[in-house]
Design a protein around this motif. Sequence first.
Motif, PDB file in Angstrom:
ATOM      1  N   UNK A 257     135.738 -39.707  42.492  1.00  0.00           N
ATOM      2  CA  UNK A 257     136.708 -40.073  41.458  1.00  0.00           C
ATOM      3  C   UNK A 257     135.998 -40.466  40.163  1.00  0.00           C
ATOM      4  N   UNK A 258     134.875 -41.199  40.293  1.00  0.00           N
ATOM      5  CA  UNK A 258     134.130 -41.628  39.097  1.00  0.00           C
ATOM      6  C   UNK A 258     133.575 -40.436  38.344  1.00  0.00           C
ATOM      7  N   UNK A 259     132.983 -39.497  39.101  1.00  0.00           N
ATOM      8  CA  UNK A 259     132.408 -38.312  38.456  1.00  0.00           C
ATOM      9  C   UNK A 259     133.496 -37.456  37.828  1.00  0.00           C
ATOM     10  N   UNK A 260     134.578 -37.252  38.573  1.00  0.00           N
ATOM     11  CA  UNK A 260     135.630 -36.353  38.107  1.00  0.00           C
ATOM     12  C   UNK A 260     136.493 -36.972  37.012  1.00  0.00           C
ATOM     13  N   UNK A 261     136.708 -38.297  37.103  1.00  0.00           N
ATOM     14  CA  UNK A 261     137.594 -38.954  36.152  1.00  0.00           C
ATOM     15  C   UNK A 261     136.863 -39.609  34.995  1.00  0.00           C
TER      16      UNK A 261
ATOM     17  N   UNK B 282     134.418 -37.280  33.353  1.00  0.00           N
ATOM     18  CA  UNK B 282     135.087 -36.046  32.920  1.00  0.00           C
ATOM     19  C   UNK B 282     134.215 -34.822  33.220  1.00  0.00           C
ATOM     20  N   UNK B 283     133.632 -34.823  34.412  1.00  0.00           N
ATOM     21  CA  UNK B 283     132.726 -33.739  34.814  1.00  0.00           C
ATOM     22  C   UNK B 283     133.533 -32.572  35.373  1.00  0.00           C
TER      23      UNK B 283
ATOM     24  N   UNK C 281     123.068 -26.619  33.962  1.00  0.00           N
ATOM     25  CA  UNK C 281     123.749 -27.914  33.864  1.00  0.00           C
ATOM     26  C   UNK C 281     124.684 -28.163  35.048  1.00  0.00           C
ATOM     27  N   UNK C 282     124.407 -27.508  36.178  1.00  0.00           N
ATOM     28  CA  UNK C 282     125.157 -27.784  37.408  1.00  0.00           C
ATOM     29  C   UNK C 282     124.516 -28.993  38.089  1.00  0.00           C
TER      30      UNK C 282
END
Length: 290
Positions: free
Chosen positions: A28-32, A35-36, A259-260
């Motif tokens: 959730x932290x990475x995705x939200x 904004x990854x 950048x993956x």
Amino acid sequence: MLGFLRKLHWLDYLILAVVIGFFGYIWYTIDGTLNYKWRWGQIPNYILRWHTGREEWFANLLLQGLSATIRISIYASILALIFGTILGIARCSANLTIRMLARTYLEFLRNIPPVVIVFIFFFFLSQQLIDALNLEVWARTIARQEDKGVWEFFFGDMRRFPSLISGVIVLALFESAFVGEIVRAGIQSISKGQREAARSIGMSRLQEMRYIVLPQAMKKVVPPLANQFISLIKDSSIISLISVQELTYKTVELVASTRLIFEAWITTAAFYFVLCFGLSMLFRRLERSS
């Protein structure tokens, strides 16, 4: 499967829920928050890729790195076992000078950070040996040959052969100290009565070590040696610092070019986990059957 679930205690479910919640929070932290934008669809192309010109599959960056890691780990383990056995015997020698030299080598490795040791071995020993033996010229000659399939099977791209050898030597010298301590403990676990019995029938110290002590000691040290081999696989990531193109080095290349970031490192972690966990299960089964 149902029988396994029945064996689980409520605490096991609690721990599992905490683990799932932890990884869910990270996701959730990475995705939200960060904004990854996840791009998992690109990762398979960097493992195996279809070559349209040759019309065949070929190993891409991550699989190339994994293959190099496996090769380096196998060869370094063999050398570390040889050096470590010699070191372990030296630690139990009756000669004070030999014992002190072996202990100095061990203490040197145990009290200096691994990164520093890797650089010291690389610049002062490994690279000097490669230059002295002129391995770069020899490897390039092999790389130009058409019939080089056997060489590439055992060593990969022959243009990278000096780099592979550097990694093997550095890793073997580093790990040999820990193998030496394992062998030393195995030798000292053999009772003095057996040694005295060997001497009473006229065996020399060399014969005593060869026929009585070492066969028993090596059986006792197999489990810790197996664990050390798994540790060696994980420690192999350190040699990426000297530009040895194993899995970690290839992952850094992939991250820099695409950048993956999270996809590449999670995939690399999965490769290491599957390799180490699989070997752990294999060694455990062999230990039970022996």
